[in-house]
Write an enzyme that holds these catalytic residues in place. Structure first.
Site, PDB file in Angstrom:
ATOM      1  N   LYS A 110       0.849  -1.200   0.000  1.00  0.00           N
ATOM      2  CA  LYS A 110       0.000   0.000   0.000  1.00  0.00           C
ATOM      3  C   LYS A 110       0.886   1.253   0.000  1.00  0.00           C
ATOM      4  CE  LYS A 110      -0.360  -0.244   5.047  1.00  0.00           C
ATOM      5  NZ  LYS A 110      -1.164  -0.823   6.140  1.00  0.00           N
ATOM      6  N   ARG A 119     -10.489  -0.321  14.757  1.00  0.00           N
ATOM      7  CA  ARG A 119     -10.467   0.355  13.461  1.00  0.00           C
ATOM      8  C   ARG A 119     -11.491  -0.404  12.622  1.00  0.00           C
ATOM      9  NH1 ARG A 119      -4.692   1.315  10.426  1.00  0.00           N
ATOM     10  NH2 ARG A 119      -5.055  -0.835   9.785  1.00  0.00           N
ATOM     11  N   TYR A 139      16.646  30.800   5.442  1.00  0.00           N
ATOM     12  CA  TYR A 139      15.508  31.577   5.949  1.00  0.00           C
ATOM     13  C   TYR A 139      15.524  31.683   7.469  1.00  0.00           C
ATOM     14  CZ  TYR A 139      13.444  30.892   1.314  1.00  0.00           C
ATOM     15  OH  TYR A 139      13.198  30.873  -0.027  1.00  0.00           O
ATOM     16  N   MET A 183      12.458  24.649   0.500  1.00  0.00           N
ATOM     17  CA  MET A 183      11.572  23.803  -0.308  1.00  0.00           C
ATOM     18  C   MET A 183      12.353  22.846  -1.209  1.00  0.00           C
ATOM     19  SD  MET A 183       8.420  24.919  -2.797  1.00  0.00           S
ATOM     20  CE  MET A 183       7.487  25.778  -1.542  1.00  0.00           C
TER      21      MET A 183
HETATM   22  C1  PLP Z   1      -0.410  -1.833   6.788  1.00  0.00           C
HETATM   23  C2  PLP Z   1      -0.995  -3.115   7.234  1.00  0.00           C
HETATM   24  C3  PLP Z   1      -0.179  -4.236   7.444  1.00  0.00           C
HETATM   25  C4  PLP Z   1       1.346  -4.180   7.387  1.00  0.00           C
HETATM   26  O1  PLP Z   1       1.849  -3.605   8.579  1.00  0.00           O
HETATM   27  P1  PLP Z   1       3.431  -3.555   8.885  1.00  0.00           P
HETATM   28  O2  PLP Z   1       3.486  -3.164  10.322  1.00  0.00           O
HETATM   29  O3  PLP Z   1       4.007  -2.503   8.001  1.00  0.00           O
HETATM   30  O4  PLP Z   1       3.957  -4.896   8.612  1.00  0.00           O
HETATM   31  C5  PLP Z   1      -0.797  -5.436   7.749  1.00  0.00           C
HETATM   32  N1  PLP Z   1      -2.147  -5.519   7.852  1.00  0.00           N
HETATM   33  C6  PLP Z   1      -2.952  -4.457   7.684  1.00  0.00           C
HETATM   34  C7  PLP Z   1      -4.427  -4.623   7.832  1.00  0.00           C
HETATM   35  C8  PLP Z   1      -2.406  -3.223   7.387  1.00  0.00           C
HETATM   36  O5  PLP Z   1      -3.214  -2.160   7.237  1.00  0.00           O
END
Ligand code: PLP
Length: 395
Positions: free
Chosen positions: A57, A158, A287, A335
Site C-alpha cells: 500500500k 479500526r 531563511y 523547499m
Molecule cells: C499496513 C498493514 C499491514 C502491514 O503492517 P506492517 O506493520 O508494516 O507490517 C498489515 N495488515 C494491515 C491490515 C495493514 O493495514
C-alpha cells in the site's frame, strides 16, 4: 463521493526506471537485492504452508509499488496487500496477476464495479457492507462469485466487526449470492510492544471468534492475523498467511525484534552538491537565520528540500553522508535545497553525491534515526518521499 460524471483518472507515478537518472539533482534508490533478501528472511521464519502477503500500500511505503510487487513475488511472497482500489488497479495495469487484497474499506458502487472488473479482492468489514456488495454484484449480473475477506475487530478499534459477532457476520456472508469467503482476518494494535498483554488478548479473541465460526460448521479457508511485528515476534500468530509491510522494506518494527532476522534497508535517498562556497564568520544561513556561522565555513548547497519529503523539522538537526563522513546540515531546510557545513572536506566538489538516507562506506543513516529525532515512526518517514524524486532500481 464522486458522481458518475466526474471520471477519476489513475495518476501513474514514475516507477523505478532507468531514464537518465544520473542527471537528476536528487533521487530515491531502491535496492532490489535487499528487498529480495528481506522477503527470503521472512519466508525462512514461516512454515512452508504459510503464505506471505507483501503489503505494498501507499506506493509500497514510498518505494514504488509496481517494481516492488514484481520483485517480492519473485522472491517468495504470493499475495499483495493494498489500501485502496486505485492502488490495486495500478498493479493490474502493470500485468501483475497475483491475488491482491484491498485492506481498506470499499463502499461505493463504482469501487465495487472496479473490484470485480480488475479481479481485486475486497475486505468486508460489516454485514451492511456485505449486503451492499451482494446487491451491487447482483445488479451487474456477474456469474462468478467474488472472493471476499472477512475483517474482525479484536481490539484495534479500526475496521471490522467486533469479534463477538463473528458468527452472525460470517453466516450472513455465507448465505449471500455472489460472495465467497476467502479468508478471515484481524489486525493487531500493539504487536511492536515488548509488553505482550494486549497482543495476547487479541490473539485469544481471534481464537474465540474462529471457534464460534467453526461451531456453525463453517471452515474458513484461510486465517491471517500478523503484521511485520507479529511475524517476527511469535510463530503462533502466523496462521495461514502473514501480512508484512515494514519488514520487507528492511526496517524493524521495534528494537527488541532486531535479533529475529537480518533485514537490510531497501531505500536510499540521494542528492547532489550544487554549489560550494565560503561563508564568513557571523553570516546567517537560510531563511530566518536559524544558523549563524561560528567561524568562516565551507558551505555546500544540495538540491533537495522539504518539497521532496525531507522533513523541515530536521533543520539544523540532521546529518548527511559524503565520502563516508557525517556532515551537519545547517540553517532551515528550504523547499528545494538544503545547506551543509563541509568545512572538514575542503576539496569537496560540485556534483558530488550526498546520501541523506542510506549507507556510504561504514556510515549509515536510517529512517529510524530520523523517526527518533522527529518523535515519529519509520513507517511515516518511508511514506513521506514525494514523487518529484524518481525511484531508481539498483541491483
Ligand atoms: C499496513 C498493514 C499491514 C502491514 O503492517 P506492517 O506493520 O508494516 O507490517 C498489515 N495488515 C494491515 C491490515 C495493514 O493495514
Amino acid at each position: 463521493m464522486l458522481s458518475h460524471e466526474q471520471k477519476t483518472s489513475i495518476v501513474s507515478y514514475p516507477q523505478c526506471d532507468t531514464y537518465a537518472w544520473y542527471s537528476q539533482r536528487a533521487w530515491v534508490e531502491i535496492d532490489l537485492a535487499a528487498l529480495s533478501h528481506n522477503v527470503k528472511q521472512l519466508r525462512n521464519l514461516l512454515s512452508p504452508k504459510t503464505q506471505l502477503m507483501a503489503v505494498v500500500k501507499a506506493d509500497a511505503y514510498g518505494h514504488g509499488a509496481v517494481t516492488v510487487a514484481k520483485t517480492v513475488l519473485e522472491s517468495g511472497a504470493s499475495w499483495l496487500g493494498v489500501a485502496t482500489v486505485p492502488e490495486g488497479i495500478q498493479l493490474r495495469e502493470a500485468s501483475i496477476k497475483a491475488p491482491i487484497l484491498v485492506l481498506g474499506a470499499v463502499q461505493t458502487s463504482e469501487q465495487i464495479h472496479a473490484i470485480a472488473h480488475w479481479k481485486l479482492q475486497p475486505t468486508l468489514c460489516s454485514p451492511k457492507q456485505a449486503l451492499v456488495f451482494s446487491d451491487t454484484l447482483e445488479a451487474i449480473d456477474v456469474d462468478a462469485t467474488l472472493p471476499v475477506h472477512i475483517k474482525l475487530d479484536t481490539g484495534m478499534s479500526r475496521l471490522g466487526t467486533n469479534w463477538q459477532q463473528a458468527g452472525e457476520f460470517i453466516q450472513l456472508v455465507e448465505r449471500l449470492p455472489h460472495l465467497r469467503i476467502a479468508s478471515v482476518y484481524s489486525h493487531l494494535a500493539t504487536a511492536d510492544s515488548a509488553d505482550l498483554t494486549v497482543m495476547n488478548l487479541q490473539h485469544q479473541r481471534f481464537e474465540e471468534a474462529i471457534a464460534q465460526i467453526k461451531t456453525l460448521g463453517i471452515e474458513p479457508p484461510c486465517l491471517h492475523f500478523a503484521n511485520s511485528a507479529a511475524t517476527l515476534a511469535n510463530q503462533a500468530l502466523h496462521y495461514d498467511m502473514v501480512r508484512a509491510g515494514l519488514a520487507i522494506y528492511g526496517h524493524y518494527p521495534a528494537e527488541h525484534l532486531r535479533q529475529t532476522v537480518n533485514l537490510k534497508p531497501v531505500i536510499q535517498v540521494k542528492a547532489r552538491v550544487t554549489q560550494v562556497k565560503t561563508i564568513a564568520k557571523g553570516m546567517g544561513v537560510s531563511y530566518g537565520y536559524k544558523y549563524i556561522a561560528p567561524r568562516d565555513i565551507r558551505l555546500a548547497v544540495v538540491g533537495i528540500g522539504y518539497a521532496d519529503g525531507i522533513p523541515r523539522n530536521l533543520s539544523n538537526k540532521m546529518q548527511v553522508l559524503i565520502r563516508g563522513q557525517r556532515i551537519p546540515q545547517i540553517g532551515s531546510i528550504t523547499m528545494d535545497q538544503i545547506m551543509l557545513d563541509v568545512s572538514h572536506i575542503p576539496d569537496i566538489q560540485e556534483g558530488e553525491i550526498v546520501t541523506l538516507l542510506g549507507r556510504d562506506r561504514d556510515e549509515q543513516i536510517t529512517a529510524d534515526d530520523w523517526a527518533k529525532e522527529l518523535g515519529t515512526i519509520s513507517w511515516e518517514i518511508l511514506c513521506s518521499f514525494k514523487h518529484r524524486l524518481p525511484r531508481v532500481a539498483v541491483e
